[in-house]
Design a protein around this motif. Structure first.
Motif, mmCIF file in Angstrom:
data_model
loop_
_atom_site.group_PDB
_atom_site.id
_atom_site.type_symbol
_atom_site.label_atom_id
_atom_site.label_comp_id
_atom_site.label_asym_id
_atom_site.label_seq_id
_atom_site.Cartn_x
_atom_site.Cartn_y
_atom_site.Cartn_z
ATOM 1 N N ARG A 67 1.841 -0.287 -7.476
ATOM 2 C CA ARG A 67 0.825 -0.966 -6.647
ATOM 3 C C ARG A 67 -0.446 -1.203 -7.460
ATOM 4 N NH1 ARG A 67 1.605 -1.221 -0.995
ATOM 5 N NH2 ARG A 67 3.492 -0.150 -0.273
ATOM 6 N N SER A 137 7.049 0.416 -2.561
ATOM 7 C CA SER A 137 7.058 -1.054 -2.638
ATOM 8 C C SER A 137 8.060 -1.528 -3.688
ATOM 9 C CB SER A 137 5.661 -1.577 -2.945
ATOM 10 O OG SER A 137 5.146 -1.008 -4.134
ATOM 11 N N HIS A 787 -5.815 1.660 -2.147
ATOM 12 C CA HIS A 787 -4.528 1.132 -1.701
ATOM 13 C C HIS A 787 -3.317 1.744 -2.403
ATOM 14 C CE1 HIS A 787 -1.632 -1.712 -0.047
ATOM 15 N NE2 HIS A 787 -1.198 -1.919 -1.279
ATOM 16 N N PRO A 791 -1.454 3.135 1.127
ATOM 17 C CA PRO A 791 -1.261 1.694 1.345
ATOM 18 C C PRO A 791 -1.354 1.257 2.797
ATOM 19 C CG PRO A 791 0.836 2.784 0.866
ATOM 20 C CD PRO A 791 -0.231 3.798 0.620
ATOM 21 N N GLU A 795 -4.315 -1.377 4.181
ATOM 22 C CA GLU A 795 -3.913 -2.739 4.584
ATOM 23 C C GLU A 795 -4.397 -3.031 6.001
ATOM 24 O OE1 GLU A 795 -3.071 -6.022 3.569
ATOM 25 O OE2 GLU A 795 -1.331 -5.143 2.529
ATOM 26 N N ILE A 809 -2.023 -5.906 -0.465
ATOM 27 C CA ILE A 809 -1.037 -5.536 -1.470
ATOM 28 C C ILE A 809 -1.052 -6.482 -2.667
ATOM 29 C CG2 ILE A 809 0.876 -6.829 -0.447
ATOM 30 C CD1 ILE A 809 2.730 -4.548 -1.211
#
Length: 978
Positions: A67, A137, A787, A791, A795, A809
């Protein structure tokens, strides 16, 4: 337009929603064809697996990195997939079949494998859903599986290439044999357990009338495994042991079997242990195998006395008495095993030397053996004692493949972080043993080897006694002994190519064409051989290897086979190999990491990545290793349910200090949930004062001191995080953003700007307009920097601050590019330091936090004078000091506090009872000094540090640090009182 947040932060409400959104909109792999690549691959979890706390740590660290690099504009690819997990998966499916009174052998191999695929489609891969809950992710659009067709092609090509280069071969060696699963297993799948056992002493009679110097006509040997003496092939003594020097090279006659075996000199025998003489069973002990080789015993001549079920079978020399054949190695179902039978026979024949032991009353009693606690290897899945077993298996020449990875680490081509692991890496790699890659399973990559019998002339008469066809079968599953090392082998990526090799082999060897008769295995080949339909003058029999490859063999190809290798013209492979980084637990450094280094160099000609980060274990709160048997295993999904994924992730990052294990602390997880709540409430405060999203990455122009200060602090924390991430210091990066968010932004900055939005202030005046811009910008930077660690909440807050053109993101990493006034930032730092020290002093002396106190500053610095003049209202509101007087304080009891070197004197007359407060502090100081001194003595005692449980030593160190800090704090408080 901002969206008003609910009053309560509820992680469950936002996690599923945002993860689905990211995955559906391609957020995990945004289209960035021209961007610099950044690639990591996850250690593929078992298809049978579920998320445990180690997975949570490993994948959290990887997700933080990916990320972070995505925010920095990279074409960030996190390769994801699962391992087919040969043993584990086959066990799961067979266990389900047993529940239905069914079994694997009721089906053909192909039918059983089809059932495994059905299980995978219905139940496998549960862990992928759990990784999503953690917020990983990964690029799910390219999810890999080690049994996929393209991956299988890579595995088979690698095997064939290694074989053709002489780096894979068949050999007879000892393996870790699991008699329950009936397969060889890797060292990683072996668990050492200490269990009650015995140490037996026996007489081995010397042959040919030879005696020792002391007149004995036998050598005394000791063993924890008396049953293996049925396959003993030597007795070893140390070369320097004077007791046995005269008999080295002589022989003993083995009891029970009558086998004549030599006495050899070998340093493996310890003169100080037992009698100094060691029985050598090279076919059933790893150390004995090496001793046997040094003594000149070829592996093919080593005796095997157990079959695949660990039942006694006849040795090659036929000397095991019939009464022992078929006995299990251990007592089973109440029936004595080979161990009991051997001891009973040796005792009856007078070869057992009893153990004399004193009772509690001091009386002597005679026992057959000395009771001992024995370190014993168990299979982690089969749950039974592992048997070192001599079999024909496929091996990789790991020594040759290890040479380039060793050089890569030595010359810095690969950096191992922490560097302390390099020594362990070199020690293992430089002493590496051949890698056994064959497994006796049905589920997995089948070894691409076909075997053939010799071809016969029309004149030869075949008889069942013909040695080329004699073999034993352990059972229907493990066909050990069914492949001889001298059988011709045809190695190819597919059956057609293998059969063409066979035709060419027999044509060249015998000068004529043969019809190839393809068989499932050597059992079927032998049946066909003796059938009336077989024409020995025209036909030869060829059958497929029954084994599959070790799971680690396929996963060693993960960094490049997942990107399209070995196919040509693979853009993804060209761009994303080598990978940039590997993160893994130290426990798979050799089983996976080192083997990827080997295969990367072999297949691709370069290291698979330039950096390898090894993290520690997550341990229980007391420092003990987590295990189901101890009942101290922590379920990460339960923690996510209770505190949210963000809190668990932040805990993992904040506690990940290079080279150290993590102690599980649920209170810390709860604390990071509170941190998330703090940020949530700070955002609500911003919204209530008209502070929304920022429209710029560059810092806004600011004139107010508080706004300049926060811009400068954003720049500083951004630099700290970047530096920490470059060094892979996850704890430092997490701590930097935590301290900035909680203390600098939420506690100080929002407190400093409250007067700007107080009742009566003009909302359109410069201070309010500027502050809304700066505060909104600063909050955005927090959300971006936080983030990678948290996360979900970031967000959610990102979008709550206004309509955005893109998701957080895929936002841009902060780039403030601002110059701020040092005079302005110094002034704010001065006010903060003064306020902090005043509050601390009040707390130490029991003064109410809200009490306003007069303060005197005898000698003010220029910074102090200007700040007091310009910010008296802030000093009164925050530090609760009023008035502040330039000059000497009146006589009387007082305390001193500092602000960046400036000294304030605060009178205490009438504020507290000075004498009572001194007495309280002195009593607490004496208690802490006494406890600290006691702990210091205990920690200085080598016996305690070396012999106590590690968790007890660690607790003592923590307590000592606490009381030492208390002593310092209390002394400071007393000094304040004068």
């Amino acid at each position: 337009m901002s969206t008003e947040l609910p009053t309560t932060f509820n992680p469950a409400d936002i996690e599923k929603r945002w993860y689905s959104h990211w995955e559906e909109t391609g957020g995990f792999r945004p289209e960035r064809p021209k961007a610099e690549p950044f690639t990591i691959v996850n250690p593929p979890p078992n298809v049978t697996g579920s998320l445990h706390i180690g997975h949570a740590l490993d994948n959290t660290l990887q997700d933080i990195v990916i990320r972070y690099e995505r925010l920095r504009g990279k074409d960030a690819l996190w390769v994801v997939g699962m391992d087919h997990a040969g043993i584990a998966t086959q066990m799961v499916v067979e266990r389900q079949m047993e529940e239905r009174q069914d079994k694997r052998t009721n089906y053909s191999r192909e039918e059983f494998v089809e059932k495994v695929w059905e299980w995978k489609a219905e139940s496998g891969g549960q862990i992928t859903k759990q990784l999503r809950r953690l917020g990983c992710s990964m690029d799910w659009s390219r999810e890999q599986f080690t049994m996929d067709e393209h991956f299988t092609k890579a595995v088979l090509k690698t095997f064939v290439d290694l074989y053709n280069d002489g780096l894979i071969y068949r050999d007879k060696r000892l393996v870790n044999w699991d008699p329950k699963l009936k397969t060889a297993i890797s060292d990683l799948e072996v668990e050492q357990q200490t269990i009650p056992g015995h140490f037996w002493h026996f007489k081995y009679p010397l042959a040919d009338g030879v005696t020792l110097d002391d007149g004995r006509d036998y050598i005394e040997v000791a063993t924890t495994r008396p049953e293996t003496m049925l396959a003993d092939m030597a007795v070893a003594v140390h070369p320097t042991d004077e007791r046995y020097r005269s008999v080295v090279g002589k022989h003993v006659v083995l009891p029970i079997t009558g086998r004549r075996i030599p006495i050899v000199a070998d340093e493996h025998a310890d003169p100080e242990l037992g009698s100094g003489a060691v029985k050598i069973t090279p076919g059933h002990d790893f150390n004995d195998f090496e001793v046997g080789k040094r003594a000149g015993i070829a592996a093919g001549d080593m005796l095997n006395m157990l079959d695949g079920d660990a039942n006694v079978c006849q040795t090659a020399d036929g000397l095991v008495p019939e009464k022992f054949l078929g006995l299990h190695r251990f007592k089973r179902d109440g029936e004595p095993g080979a161990r009991e039978a051997v001891v009973e026979r040796l005792k009856a024949d007078g070869y057992l030397i009893p153990h004399i032991q004193k009772t509690k009353k001091g009386e002597e009693q005679e026992l057959d053996a000395e009771p001992r606690q024995i370190a014993t290897p168990f299979g982690d899945r089969g749950g039974v004692v592992i048997e070192p077993w001599l079999t024909d298996q496929w091996y990789v020449d790991a020594g040759k493949l290890a040479a380039k990875p060793i050089q890569d680490v030595r010359d810095g081509t690969i950096e191992i972080v922490p560097k302390s692991w390099e020594k362990t890496f070199f020690n293992w790699m430089e002493n590496i043993q051949p890698w056994c890659v064959s497994r006796q399973l049905w589920w997995g990559h089948r070894i691409p080897a076909w075997y053939g019998h010799r071809a016969f002339s029309a004149e030869e008469k075949l008889t069942p006694e013909f040695p080329d066809f004699s073999y034993t079968v352990a059972d229907d599953f493990a066909l050990h002994g069914s492949v001889n090392l001298d059988d011709p082998a045809f190695i190819a990526e597919d059956e057609d190519a293998a059969l063409e090799q066979a035709r060419a082999y027999y044509r060249e060897k015998h000068g004529r064409e043969y019809e190839i008769v393809l068989c499932e295995d050597k059992r079927e080949a032998t049946r066909i051989l003796w059938s009336e339909d077989f024409d020995q003058s025209k036909q030869v029999l060829v059958w497929r290897d029954q084994d599959v490859l070790d799971t680690w063999f396929s996963s060693a190809l993960w960094p490049f086979a997942t990107l399209g290798w070995p196919e040509d013209n693979q853009p993804l492979l060209e761009k994303h190999f080598p990978n940039n980084l590997l993160i893994s637990g130290f426990d798979i450094l050799f089983f996976w990491d080192a083997r990827m280094m080997m295969m990367g160099q072999y297949n691709m000609g370069e290291a698979p990545w330039p950096r390898l980060y090894l993290h520690g274990l997550v341990r229980a709160a007391d420092g003990a290793k987590m295990s189901k048997s101890k009942g101290n295993v922590v379920d990460p999904l339960g923690l996510i349910d209770q505190y949210g994924a963000d809190a668990l992730r932040f805990f993992m990052a904040a506690m990940e200090s290079q080279g150290r294990d993590i102690k599980m602390d649920e209170k810390r997880v709860e604390g990071y949930r509170n941190f998330a709540t703090k940020l949530w409430n700070a955002t609500r405060f911003c919204q209530s004062n008209g502070i929304g999203k920022s429209t710029t990455i560059k810092a806004p122009t600011a004139r107010l001191a508080a706004n300049q200060w926060i811009i400068g602090e954003v720049q500083q924390v951004c630099t700290e995080i970047e530096s920490a991430m470059e060094d892979l210091r996850f704890d430092a990066a997490a701590n930097a953003i935590y301290q900035f968010t909680w203390s600098k932004f939420c506690d100080w900055y929002l407190e400093l700007i409250k007067p700007v939005f107080a009742d009566g202030a003009d909302p359109e005046a410069m201070p309010a307009v500027e502050t809304r811009e700066v505060a909104g910008w600063a909050l955005d930077q927090i959300l971006v920097m936080l983030h990678p660690f948290m996360p979900f909440i970031t967000e959610e807050l990102w979008h709550s601050q206004g309509t955005r053109q893109y998701d957080l993101i895929t936002a841009a990493w902060p780039n403030p590019r601002a110059e701020v006034s040092k005079q302005a930032t110094d002034a704010i730092d001065w006010v903060i330091d003064l306020t902090t020290n005043v509050r601390s002093a009040k707390n130490e002396l029991g003064i109410p936090p809200g009490a306003k106190l007069a303060a005197y500053i005898p000698s003010a610095s220029a910074l102090a004078s200007s700040t007091i003049d310009r910010s008296s209202a802030a000093i009164e509101r925050l530090a609760r000091l009023t008035p502040v007087v330039h000059g000497e304080a009146p006589d009387g009891p007082a305390m001193q506090v500092t602000a960046l070197g400036d000294v304030f004197v605060i009178p205490l007359e009438g504020i507290i009872d000075i004498d009572a407060e001194k007495a309280r502090l002195e009593k607490a100081l004496a208690a802490s000094e006494k406890e600290a001194k006691s702990l210091e003595g205990r920690l200085g005692n080598a016996n305690f540090v070396e012999r106590a449980k590690p968790e007890a030593v660690e607790k003592a160190r923590e307590d000592f640090a606490h009381h030492s800090a208390e002593v310092e704090r209390l002394q400071g408080a007393l000094e304040r009182l004068g």
